[in-house]
Design an enzyme around this catalytic site. Structure first.
Site, mmCIF file in Angstrom:
data_model
loop_
_atom_site.group_PDB
_atom_site.id
_atom_site.type_symbol
_atom_site.label_atom_id
_atom_site.label_comp_id
_atom_site.label_asym_id
_atom_site.label_seq_id
_atom_site.Cartn_x
_atom_site.Cartn_y
_atom_site.Cartn_z
ATOM 1 N N CYS A 75 0.898 -1.467 0.234
ATOM 2 C CA CYS A 75 0.239 0.025 -0.101
ATOM 3 C C CYS A 75 0.911 1.395 -0.131
ATOM 4 O O CYS A 75 1.721 1.318 0.696
ATOM 5 C CB CYS A 75 -1.251 0.177 1.343
ATOM 6 S SG CYS A 75 -2.762 0.090 1.113
ATOM 7 N N MET A 112 -8.428 0.201 0.512
ATOM 8 C CA MET A 112 -7.841 0.201 1.451
ATOM 9 C C MET A 112 -8.127 1.165 3.188
ATOM 10 O O MET A 112 -8.456 -0.344 3.826
ATOM 11 C CB MET A 112 -6.002 -0.583 0.933
ATOM 12 C CG MET A 112 -6.368 -1.560 -0.199
ATOM 13 S SD MET A 112 -6.911 -3.262 -0.135
ATOM 14 C CE MET A 112 -6.403 -3.826 1.592
ATOM 15 N N GLU A 113 -7.817 1.725 2.685
ATOM 16 C CA GLU A 113 -7.613 2.471 3.487
ATOM 17 C C GLU A 113 -9.073 2.430 5.021
ATOM 18 O O GLU A 113 -9.450 2.157 5.338
ATOM 19 C CB GLU A 113 -7.340 4.537 3.758
ATOM 20 C CG GLU A 113 -5.952 3.963 3.672
ATOM 21 C CD GLU A 113 -5.101 3.676 2.372
ATOM 22 O OE1 GLU A 113 -4.363 3.564 1.851
ATOM 23 O OE2 GLU A 113 -6.458 3.366 1.402
ATOM 24 N N ASP A 127 -12.278 -7.007 20.612
ATOM 25 C CA ASP A 127 -11.762 -6.741 21.911
ATOM 26 C C ASP A 127 -12.196 -5.911 22.917
ATOM 27 O O ASP A 127 -11.825 -6.409 24.462
ATOM 28 C CB ASP A 127 -10.300 -6.042 22.023
ATOM 29 C CG ASP A 127 -9.577 -5.594 22.424
ATOM 30 O OD1 ASP A 127 -8.951 -6.528 23.531
ATOM 31 O OD2 ASP A 127 -8.813 -4.478 22.711
#
Length: 158
Positions: A75, A112-113, A127
């Site tokens: 990237c 992609m970001e 999480d």
């Protein structure tokens, strides 16, 4: 169409974008995280022991978009001009629907970001909530919109 991240010998390489026009670019990605009803209630009622699950996930998604080039080997680092991450509770899952929007003005796109932002936001929800629900399921990560550049506009069908 050929895969652009491989040269004539088949070796992986970073695509040369130096001859591409600088244009406004935007990408929108989505995803979701399904969970047990009890977990959904804890998150939406603000009762999570680790704090504001959706607020922290939003920040994590924004931070991840800015670090995408550090995570995805080929990237390009980009001057991102906007990142927004929207997390909406959806009782029908039950879970959280995530939409990430990324903008830049440059020589390559920000798909992609946007994908990294949506994925990281979902991982952060996991999480922060795993103490009460290890069975949560992340899915549906995909590009919904991409615009700008030589290849033009792409919109996913629902």
């Amino acid at each position: 169409m050929a895969l652009t991240h491989f040269d004539a010998k088949g070796d992986a390489h970073m695509v040369d974008v130096s001859d591409k026009d600088i244009t406004s670019r935007i990408a929108v990605a989505e995803g979701h995280i399904k969970m047990q009803r009890e977990t959904f209630d804890i998150i939406t009622e603000g009762r999570a022991k680790k704090g504001d699950v959706l607020g922290v996930a939003r920040l994590a998604g924004i931070m991840a978009a800015k670090r995408t080039a550090d995570l995805i080997p080929l990237c390009h680092p980009l001057p991102i001009t906007k990142v927004s991450v929207d997390l909406k509770p959806d009782e029908t899952l039950p879970g959280i629907r995530i939409t990430a929007t990324v903008k830049t003005t440059g020589q390559t796109g920000v798909e992609m970001e946007a994908l990294t932002a949506a994925s990281t936001a979902a991982l952060t929800v996991y999480d922060m909530s795993k103490a009460v629900d290890k069975s949560m399921e992340i899915g549906g990560i995909r590009v919904m919109l991409k615009d700008g550049g030589k290849s033009g506009r792409y919109e996913a069908s629902e």
